[in-house]
Design an enzyme around this catalytic site. Structure first.
Site, PDB file in Angstrom:
ATOM      1  N   ASP A  43       0.839  -1.200   0.000  1.00  0.00           N
ATOM      2  CA  ASP A  43       0.000   0.000   0.000  1.00  0.00           C
ATOM      3  C   ASP A  43       0.873   1.250   0.000  1.00  0.00           C
ATOM      4  O   ASP A  43       2.030   1.210   0.410  1.00  0.00           O
ATOM      5  CB  ASP A  43      -1.027  -0.005   1.141  1.00  0.00           C
ATOM      6  N   ASP A  45       1.394   5.425   0.642  1.00  0.00           N
ATOM      7  CA  ASP A  45       0.972   6.631   1.337  1.00  0.00           C
ATOM      8  C   ASP A  45       1.688   7.821   0.724  1.00  0.00           C
ATOM      9  O   ASP A  45       2.858   7.721   0.348  1.00  0.00           O
ATOM     10  CB  ASP A  45       1.327   6.534   2.829  1.00  0.00           C
ATOM     11  N   ASP A 124       6.871   7.365  13.533  1.00  0.00           N
ATOM     12  CA  ASP A 124       7.315   6.527  14.659  1.00  0.00           C
ATOM     13  C   ASP A 124       8.777   6.100  14.616  1.00  0.00           C
ATOM     14  O   ASP A 124       9.524   6.327  15.564  1.00  0.00           O
ATOM     15  CB  ASP A 124       6.374   5.321  14.850  1.00  0.00           C
TER      16      ASP A 124
END
Ligand code: ATP
Ligand code: MG
Length: 411
Positions: A43, A45, A124
């Site tokens: 996927d 982003d 993160d």
């Protein structure tokens, strides 16, 4: 250094459109990390300095989603790409739409727009904070993410203790990425997992269900389970007491190994099946005594066990009935009474229940031949099946004669 062919051309076209309209736009996060570590990204982003409303106005097929984290989904027939506006991640007073934290430091809302550097800072791990422009083919790396990819180590951006307070799910993500990428976890991050893991009990069950699926349905279930177990984090994902009994743990491990195999072979997988397996030991424990199963208790306990689990990780309704079907079918697969086996093989959940039966048998110390019986039964024609049922009946009659024969003489 990065193969652009690994990226979705739809995602690249979105970056292009944003840049054509004088916005900054990059592919970011997991897709860059995966491409650099030799994994095919699944996927994509995008991060941009366009606001959600500006993104929305550039793409007809798009919608703004989320409240805590406002994003835009841009989609075509087969793909959905997440486009996020750079976030500042700073507390801004007197604003109803900024970063808001609860008393434990957990971020409740983060909608203050910022620069690429600020956006990078609130991600993160360093390996998740690489920004790639597919047009110029350049990478922006503000936190030595490339170096850490080469060293195969997961490093937190900023002090992990504080970062895990902001969002305890990062502890689960650390474990998940280390399994998938075969990266070491930096010691400071390990300590924060031990110190802050307990905050997971405060994360919403919906979010933990999503994370549960990512942890156990992406091909690294066994590895993730072992690591999470050693960090003491499994208790936040499964309401079972697998620590205490060997058989329980074995059933769980067999189910996870089976799931990983299915992912590898591109076979279908569902969280329902895995939950049925992971919760089976707790169901058995609740409704059996001295190895004897109390059938009434079995039926009465199912809902309670699902309810407990639902408090940890939400279980969508359709999976709840799926799980109960798999459980109840375990009893029916064992009893094989009368004409019932003919019907059972046609049950829509038969295949899943049979697969689970094989898992239970693989996990058990004592060998039974029920799985074998069903393996054969599925391949037999009607007459052969009748014969198999009759044989089973006479075998059982003999066994009960042996057991109760002397009683008959007494009566
Ligand atoms: P995967 O898609 O394999 O789960 P990913 O890294 O792409 O991994 P996503 O959840 O898709 O994870 O998030 C995309 C990016 O957004 C991450 O790479 C990271 O930079 C950032 N991100 C996601 N979740 C968090 C979080 N809880 N805290 C901080 N940054 C996050
Ligand atoms: Mg991703």
């Amino acid at each position: 250094m990065i193969e652009s062919s690994k990226f979705s051309s739809f995602a690249i076209s979105i970056v292009q459109t944003l840049q054509d309209n004088n916005f900054e736009a990059y592919l970011v996060g997991g897709c860059i990390r995966d491409a650099l570590t030799g994994i095919n990204p699944k996927d994509f982003d995008i991060a941009t300095n366009a606001t959600p409303e500006q993104v929305r106005s550039l793409f007809k097929a798009s919608r703004i989603i989320g409240k805590r984290f406002k994003l835009v989904h841009v989609f075509n027939r087969s793909e959905l790409i997440e486009v996020a506006t750079f976030r500042a991640g700073k507390i801004k007073n007197n604003s109803s739409d900024s970063l808001i934290k609860d008393n434990n430091g957990k971020i409740l809302r983060d909608n203050t727009w910022g620069t690429i550097q600020q956006d990078c800072h609130r991600r993160d791990f360093t390996v998740n904070a690489l920004y790639y422009c597919p047009i110029s083919e350049k990478i922006q790396d503000f936190h030595a993410g490339l170096k850490h990819i080469n060293k195969k180590i997961l490093v937190s951006i900023g002090d992990p203790q504080g970062r895990f307070e902001e969002d305890p799910v990062r502890a689960l993500r650390a474990v998940r990425f280390s399994s998938k990428l075969e990266f070491k976890i930096e010691n400071k991050v390990k300590e924060a997992i031990y110190d802050k893991g307990h905050l997971l009990s405060d994360v919403s069950n919906a979010r933990l269900f999503d994370e549960f699926c990512k942890i156990f349905l992406n091909g690294y279930a066994e590895k993730n389970f072992k690591k999470l177990d050693s960090f003491g984090l499994m208790q936040y994902l499964i309401s079972s007491n697998h620590n205490h009994e060997n058989f329980s743990k074995q059933v769980i491990l067999e189910a996870l190994i089976n799931t990983d195999k299915r992912v590898k072979n591109n076979q279908s997988i569902t969280p329902g099946f895995l939950m049925a397996a992971l919760l089976w030991p707790v169901l058995m424990k609740t409704c059996s005594k001295n190895n004897e199963l109390n059938i009434r208790k079995f039926f009465r306990s199912m809902d309670g066990i699902l309810k407990d689990q639902h408090q940890l990780t939400a279980i969508p309704r359709k999976f709840q009935s799926y799980i109960k079907d798999i459980w109840v079918l375990q009893l029916k697969l064992e009893s094989r009474l009368g004409k019932y086996p003919h019907k059972l093989v046609k049950h829509p959940r038969f295949r899943a229940a049979y697969d689970f039966l094989l898992i239970r048998e693989a996990a058990a110390d004592e060998k039974t031949d029920i799985g074998d019986w069903w393996t054969k039964f599925q391949k037999q024609n009607f007459n052969e099946r009748e014969l198999a049922i009759a044989k089973l009946r006479s075998q059982r009659e003999k066994e009960s004669e042996k057991k109760f024969g002397f009683l008959g003489e007494l009566i």
